[in-house]
Design a protein around this motif. Structure first.
Motif, short mmCIF file in Angstrom:
data_model
loop_
_atom_site.label_atom_id
_atom_site.label_comp_id
_atom_site.label_asym_id
_atom_site.label_seq_id
_atom_site.Cartn_x
_atom_site.Cartn_y
_atom_site.Cartn_z
N HIS A 29 1.05 -1.18 -0.10
CA HIS A 29 0.07 0.09 -0.01
C HIS A 29 0.73 1.35 -0.22
O HIS A 29 0.49 2.01 -0.74
N ARG A 30 2.01 1.15 0.74
CA ARG A 30 2.92 2.58 0.90
C ARG A 30 3.44 2.59 -0.50
O ARG A 30 3.84 3.68 -0.92
N VAL A 31 4.06 1.46 -1.14
CA VAL A 31 4.83 1.46 -2.21
C VAL A 31 3.94 2.10 -3.39
O VAL A 31 4.24 2.82 -4.18
N THR A 32 2.48 1.50 -3.35
CA THR A 32 1.80 1.81 -4.43
C THR A 32 1.27 3.46 -4.25
O THR A 32 0.98 4.12 -5.28
N GLY A 33 1.36 3.91 -3.02
CA GLY A 33 0.95 5.35 -2.84
C GLY A 33 2.28 6.24 -3.36
O GLY A 33 2.10 7.29 -4.35
N MET A 34 3.43 5.76 -3.23
CA MET A 34 4.64 6.51 -3.94
C MET A 34 4.56 6.30 -5.45
O MET A 34 4.92 7.10 -6.21
N LEU A 35 4.35 5.27 -6.03
CA LEU A 35 4.13 4.95 -7.57
C LEU A 35 3.09 5.62 -7.96
O LEU A 35 3.39 6.51 -8.96
N PHE A 37 2.24 8.76 -7.09
CA PHE A 37 2.71 9.99 -7.18
C PHE A 37 3.59 10.37 -8.17
O PHE A 37 3.43 11.17 -8.87
N VAL A 38 4.66 9.48 -8.03
CA VAL A 38 5.68 9.73 -9.15
C VAL A 38 5.37 9.47 -10.46
O VAL A 38 5.36 10.32 -11.36
N LEU A 39 4.55 8.44 -10.81
CA LEU A 39 4.07 8.26 -12.15
C LEU A 39 3.09 8.89 -12.70
O LEU A 39 3.25 9.73 -13.66
N GLY A 40 2.20 9.24 -11.62
CA GLY A 40 0.86 10.17 -12.20
C GLY A 40 1.65 11.68 -12.39
O GLY A 40 1.16 12.28 -13.21
N THR A 41 2.52 11.92 -11.52
CA THR A 41 2.87 13.38 -11.77
C THR A 41 3.88 13.45 -13.06
O THR A 41 3.66 14.34 -14.03
N LEU A 42 4.46 12.52 -13.51
CA LEU A 42 5.43 12.54 -14.59
C LEU A 42 4.37 12.40 -15.91
O LEU A 42 4.66 13.00 -16.60
N PHE A 43 3.27 11.48 -15.58
CA PHE A 43 2.23 11.54 -16.90
C PHE A 43 1.63 12.81 -17.09
O PHE A 43 1.50 13.22 -18.32
N VAL A 44 1.27 13.36 -16.05
CA VAL A 44 0.51 14.47 -16.37
C VAL A 44 1.40 15.65 -16.50
O VAL A 44 1.00 16.74 -17.62
N ILE A 45 2.60 15.80 -16.24
CA ILE A 45 3.68 16.78 -16.62
C ILE A 45 3.83 16.79 -18.05
O ILE A 45 3.83 17.64 -18.82
N TYR A 46 3.94 15.45 -18.53
CA TYR A 46 4.52 15.27 -19.95
C TYR A 46 3.29 15.53 -20.77
O TYR A 46 3.58 16.07 -21.87
N PHE A 75 -2.03 0.68 -17.99
CA PHE A 75 -2.73 -0.56 -17.56
C PHE A 75 -1.92 -0.83 -16.18
O PHE A 75 -2.89 -0.76 -15.15
N GLY A 76 -0.60 -0.81 -16.04
CA GLY A 76 -0.26 -1.10 -14.84
C GLY A 76 -0.56 0.18 -13.65
O GLY A 76 -0.71 -0.18 -12.60
N TRP A 77 -0.59 1.34 -14.30
CA TRP A 77 -0.79 2.53 -13.38
C TRP A 77 -2.34 2.53 -13.05
O TRP A 77 -2.57 2.80 -11.75
N THR A 78 -2.97 1.84 -13.82
CA THR A 78 -4.73 1.92 -13.25
C THR A 78 -4.54 0.51 -12.31
O THR A 78 -5.45 0.80 -11.23
N VAL A 79 -3.91 -0.47 -12.30
CA VAL A 79 -3.87 -1.59 -11.34
C VAL A 79 -3.44 -0.79 -9.91
O VAL A 79 -3.88 -1.16 -8.90
N VAL A 80 -2.17 -0.26 -10.07
CA VAL A 80 -1.77 0.60 -8.91
C VAL A 80 -2.63 1.48 -8.31
O VAL A 80 -2.85 1.41 -6.93
N LEU A 81 -3.56 2.20 -9.05
CA LEU A 81 -4.58 3.19 -8.54
C LEU A 81 -5.82 2.58 -8.11
O LEU A 81 -6.20 2.68 -6.83
N MET A 82 -6.16 1.28 -8.31
CA MET A 82 -7.19 0.48 -7.78
C MET A 82 -6.92 -0.02 -6.65
O MET A 82 -7.58 -0.09 -5.68
N TYR A 83 -5.58 -0.54 -6.63
CA TYR A 83 -4.99 -1.16 -5.59
C TYR A 83 -5.11 -0.28 -4.42
O TYR A 83 -5.48 -0.47 -3.11
N HIS A 84 -4.46 0.95 -4.45
CA HIS A 84 -4.27 1.92 -3.32
C HIS A 84 -5.73 2.16 -2.97
O HIS A 84 -5.96 2.56 -1.90
N LEU A 85 -6.41 2.39 -3.89
CA LEU A 85 -8.06 2.98 -3.72
C LEU A 85 -8.69 1.88 -2.59
O LEU A 85 -9.24 2.13 -1.58
#
Length: 132
Positions: A29-35, A37-46, A75-85
């Motif tokens: 849960h902690r790792v997915t929270g960091m992922l 933040f990092v991946l989501g931020t990079l995706f949105v910035i790009y 897809f991986g980001w979606t899995v991480v999002l749904m897991y954390h949610l």
């Protein structure tokens, strides 16, 4: 006199994470929270940066996200999002004092993992249906 044969603080070799699902899901849960933040931020910035640079840059960004590798990453980001949610909702249930027994923790762990699969499939089915 205290014994110095054991560690002062229990660590991974004491907990045996491969045998217990609760600590493993807690760490994940902690790792997915960091992922997220990092991946989501990079995706949105790009994506927003490409939109700001003009139609050609935005088309390139859309092509990157629409490529097979881009779809796999999304897809991986979606899995991480749904897991954390789902695990966050599980923690909210615990905050009410429900399902805090050993059996309740185990039961909610498997229910949460099943909901991750269901929510991810549902999100992608809706997304693909809208896109087509």
């Amino acid at each position: 006199m205290p014994s110095h044969d054991r560690p002062l603080s229990p660590h991974l070799q004491v907990y045996q994470l491969y045998r217990k699902i609760a600590p493993l899901l807690s760490i994940t849960h902690r790792v997915t929270g960091m992922l997220l933040f990092v991946l989501g931020t990079l995706f949105v910035i790009y994506w927003l940066g490409a939109a700001a640079y003009g139609p050609e840059s935005f088309a390139t960004a859309q092509a990157v996200f629409g490529s097979p590798l881009g779809m796999l990453v999304l897809f991986g980001w979606t899995v991480v999002l749904m897991y954390h949610l789902a695990n966050g909702i599980r923690h909210l249930v615990w905050d009410t004092g429900r399902e805090v027994s050993n059996e309740g923790v185990r039961r909610t762990a498997y229910a949460m993992l099943a909901s991750v699969v269901g929510l991810t499939v549902l999100a992608w089915a809706i997304g693909l249906a809208v896109a087509l």
